[in-house]
Design a protein around this motif. Structure first.
Motif, PDB file in Angstrom:
ATOM      1  N   GLY A   1       0.993  -1.570   0.579  1.00  0.00           N
ATOM      2  CA  GLY A   1       0.593  -0.201   0.494  1.00  0.00           C
ATOM      3  C   GLY A   1       0.600   1.144  -0.090  1.00  0.00           C
ATOM      4  N   ILE A   2       1.776   1.406   0.483  1.00  0.00           N
ATOM      5  CA  ILE A   2       2.977   2.376   0.672  1.00  0.00           C
ATOM      6  C   ILE A   2       3.902   2.223  -0.473  1.00  0.00           C
ATOM      7  N   GLU A   3       4.041   1.517  -0.630  1.00  0.00           N
ATOM      8  CA  GLU A   3       4.768   1.278  -1.897  1.00  0.00           C
ATOM      9  C   GLU A   3       4.236   2.083  -3.226  1.00  0.00           C
ATOM     10  N   LEU A   4       2.694   1.518  -3.555  1.00  0.00           N
ATOM     11  CA  LEU A   4       1.796   2.027  -4.708  1.00  0.00           C
ATOM     12  C   LEU A   4       0.892   3.931  -4.025  1.00  0.00           C
ATOM     13  N   ALA A   5       0.837   3.616  -2.742  1.00  0.00           N
ATOM     14  CA  ALA A   5       0.620   5.663  -2.581  1.00  0.00           C
ATOM     15  C   ALA A   5       1.309   6.289  -2.543  1.00  0.00           C
TER      16      ALA A   5
END
Length: 458
Positions: free
Chosen positions: A17-21
Motif C-alpha cells: 500500500g505504501i509503495e503504491l501510494a
C-alpha cells in the motif's frame, strides 16, 4: 474500477500500500479483522528490511519502536547455567550500515506502517471479509461477506497462510511439517524476571519455554515447544500452568495475558505467485517456521518487489510483461528462504550472515542485464550497497520511487544520476532499480535506453 485491491493489512499488504501510494496509484487495503493484528508474532526486522524501511520513510519510527536482541540465558532447575549470543556477528562497513536484526513486536511494526500509509493519503477498510473472486481480461471483481463487491485492475493476496484469495483463484500450496510438536506463542506480563536476557527453560524431552522481553514494550513474548500430543491451552490459566511447570516462577507471576496463538511449524510454497490479475505475496505465497526471522522479512521483500512493478505498469507505461518478473524473481527467493528457515529451526544453520538477507538478489532474473566486457565487483541482480559519491550518500540518493544511475557522463530523463559509483562497485556504469538492486551494468551508457524502455522508465 480502482487500480489495485490489496487483501490483508499485515506487513505485506501495508508495505505494498505504501509503495503504491507514493507512486500515485489508486489502491485500497482491506482486511477481514476489525483492526490491526494485536500480537508480537514476527518480531525480527532483518538488516535488509531495515534498508527497505529506510527507503519507505519509516526506519526512524521502527528503530524507536524496538531495540536490539538480548543474549539468551539458559536455565536449569532454577539456576542460570550459561549464555548464548542470538546471532553470529556481521561486520558493518560503508556499504552495509545495518548488520544486526532489530526487535520490534509485529503489532508495533504494523502501527508504524499503517501510520505511514495514512500519511500518504491511503486507507485500510477493516471488517471486509472476502468470499469470492472472479476475473476477466480487464480486471477482477472481489466479493465481500457484507454483499458488496469491488472491481480492480489487479488484486494482491496478502491475506495470510489460509488466504481466501489464493483458494478463490485455485492456486495450490505444497509443503511439509517442519516439527511435529505443537507450539504456543503469547504476549504476557511477568514479574520476577529481568529484561536483560532472553530466558530459555529447556525440558528434558526437547520441549521448552522461552520468555523474551519485547523491546519497546513492557511485555515478554512467551514461546513454547510442547510435547507431541499436547493440546495448547491459550487461556491465562493455561499459560500460567505452563510457566510454572518449566520455570522457577510461580503461576501468579504471569500477571496478564495480552495475546496468544498456537501453531505447528510448517514450510509451504504456493505453486504460482501470479494467477491472471491476482498476485500472491507474503504468507499467502509462502509459510515459514518462525525460526530465524525470515517470514515477515521475506514478505516485505515480496511487497517491495511487486509494488514498484505495479506502479511502473499502471503509472509509467511499462509493458504488462514486467509483472511476470515478480514470480520469476520472488518465488525462487522464497523457496530458498523456506529452506533456510527450516534449517535454522532444526539447528542446521546459525543465525547471522545467512539470515540477515543482505546477500539475497536476482542474478538469474531477466531484468538483470550485464553488458560489461570484463565484469567485476557488483553485478546485475545484486543488492546495491551504500556508499558516498560526490558528497552524497547513496541510500539518500536511492530513497524514493525512482531509478538511479551511477557513473554516467550525461543525465537521463526520469533517472537520478550521480557522476560515479563507489570504488567498491568496481568499474562501469550501474543502473539501480527502485527496489535497490542493480538492474543493468555497462562499460558506458550504450544500450541503457533500450533497457529503460523495457522496464517502463521512459
Amino acid at each position: 474500477m480502482m487500480d489495485v485491491l490489496i487483501v490483508g493489512a499485515g506487513p505485506t499488504g501495508l508495505t505494498i500500500g505504501i509503495e503504491l501510494a507514493r507512486r500515485g496509484v489508486d489502491a485500497l487495503v482491506v482486511d477481514r479483522a476489525e483492526g490491526l493484528f494485536p500480537g508480537s508474532r514476527g518480531k525480527g526486522i532483518q538488516p535488509r528490511t531495515q534498508e527497505v524501511f529506510d527507503d519507505l520513510g519509516v526506519l526512524q519510527a521502527i528503530r524507536a519502536a524496538g531495540g536490539p536482541y538480548p543474549t539468551r540465558m539458559i536455565w536449569q532447575d532454577g539456576e542460570r547455567v550459561g549464555e548464548q549470543p542470538m546471532f553470529e556477528a556481521v561486520d558493518a562497513d560503508e556499504g552495509t550500515p545495518y548488520t544486526e536484526p532489530w526487535m520490534v513486536a509485529q503489532w508495533r511494526t504494523q502501527e508504524v506502517l499503517h501510520a505511514r500509509l495514512t500519511e500518504l493519503g491511503a486507507t485500510v477498510a477493516f471488517g471486509r471479509e472476502v468470499t469470492g473472486l472472479t476475473q476477466g481480461a480487464e480486471g477482477a471483481s472481489v466479493a465481500f461477506a457484507d454483499g458488496t463487491a469491488v472491481r480492480a485492475r489487479y488484486v494482491v493476496a496478502a491475506d495470510g497462510g489460509r488466504s481466501a484469495v489464493r483458494r478463490a483463484v485455485g492456486v495450490g500450496m505444497a509443503g511439509e511439517t517442519v516439527d511435529p510438536s505443537p507450539f504456543l506463542v503469547a504476549d504476557v506480563r511477568v514479574r520476577g524476571l529481568d529484561r536483560e536476557y532472553w530466558h530459555a527453560f529447556p525440558g528434558s524431552d526437547g520441549s521448552f519455554v522461552a520468555l523474551c522481553p519485547l523491546a519497546g514494550t513492557a511485555d515478554f513474548q512467551l514461546a513454547a515447544r510442547l510435547p507431541e500430543g499436547t493440546g495448547p491451552d491459550l487461556s491465562l490459566d493455561g499459560v500460567r500452568k505452563l510457566v510454572a511447570a518449566y520455570t522457577h516462577l510461580d503461576a501468579e507471576d504471569v500477571t496478564e495475558l495480552r495475546w496468544a496463538s498456537d501453531f505447528r511449524p510448517r514450510a509451504a510454497l504456493a505453486d504460482r505467485f501470479r494467477a491472471g490479475r491476482v498476485f500472491l505475496a507474503g504468507d499467502a505465497a509462502h509459510v515459514h517456521s518462525p525460526a530465524g526471522g525470515q517470514g515477515l522479512n521475506t514478505s516485505v521483500q515480496d511487497a517491495y518487489n511487486l509494488g514498484w512493478k505495479l506502479g511502473a505498469v499502471l503509472r509509467d507505461g511499462a509493458p504488462e510483461a514486467l509483472l511476470d518478473t515478480y514470480e520469476e524473481e520472488r518465488r525462487p527467493n522464497a523457496a530458498a528462504m523456506l529452506d533456510l528457515s527450516t534449517g535454522v529451526h532444526r539447528g542446521e544453520v546459525r543465525r547471522g550472515k545467512a539470515t540477515v538477507q543482505l546477500g539475497l538478489g536476482y542474478p538469474e532474473s531477466s531484468l538483470s542485464v550485464e553488458t560489461r566486457t570484463a565484469p567485476a565487483g557488483v553485478r546485475p541482480g545484486d543488492r546495491a550497497p551504500d556508499g558516498t559519491v560526490a558528497g552524497v550518500r547513496l541510500f539518500d540518493a536511492f530513497r524514493g520511487p525512482h531509478w538511479t544511475l551511477l557513473g554516467a557522463t550525461t543525465a537521463v530523463p526520469g533517472v537520478r544520476t550521480l557522476p560515479a559509483a563507489p570504488e567498491s562497485y568496481g568499474p562501469g556504469v550501474f543502473l539501480v532499480r527502485p527496489d535497490g538492486y542493480v538492474g543493468w551494468a555497462g562499460d558506458s551508457a550504450d544500450g541503457l535506453a533500450a533497457y529503460l524502455t523495457r522496464a517502463g522508465c521512459r
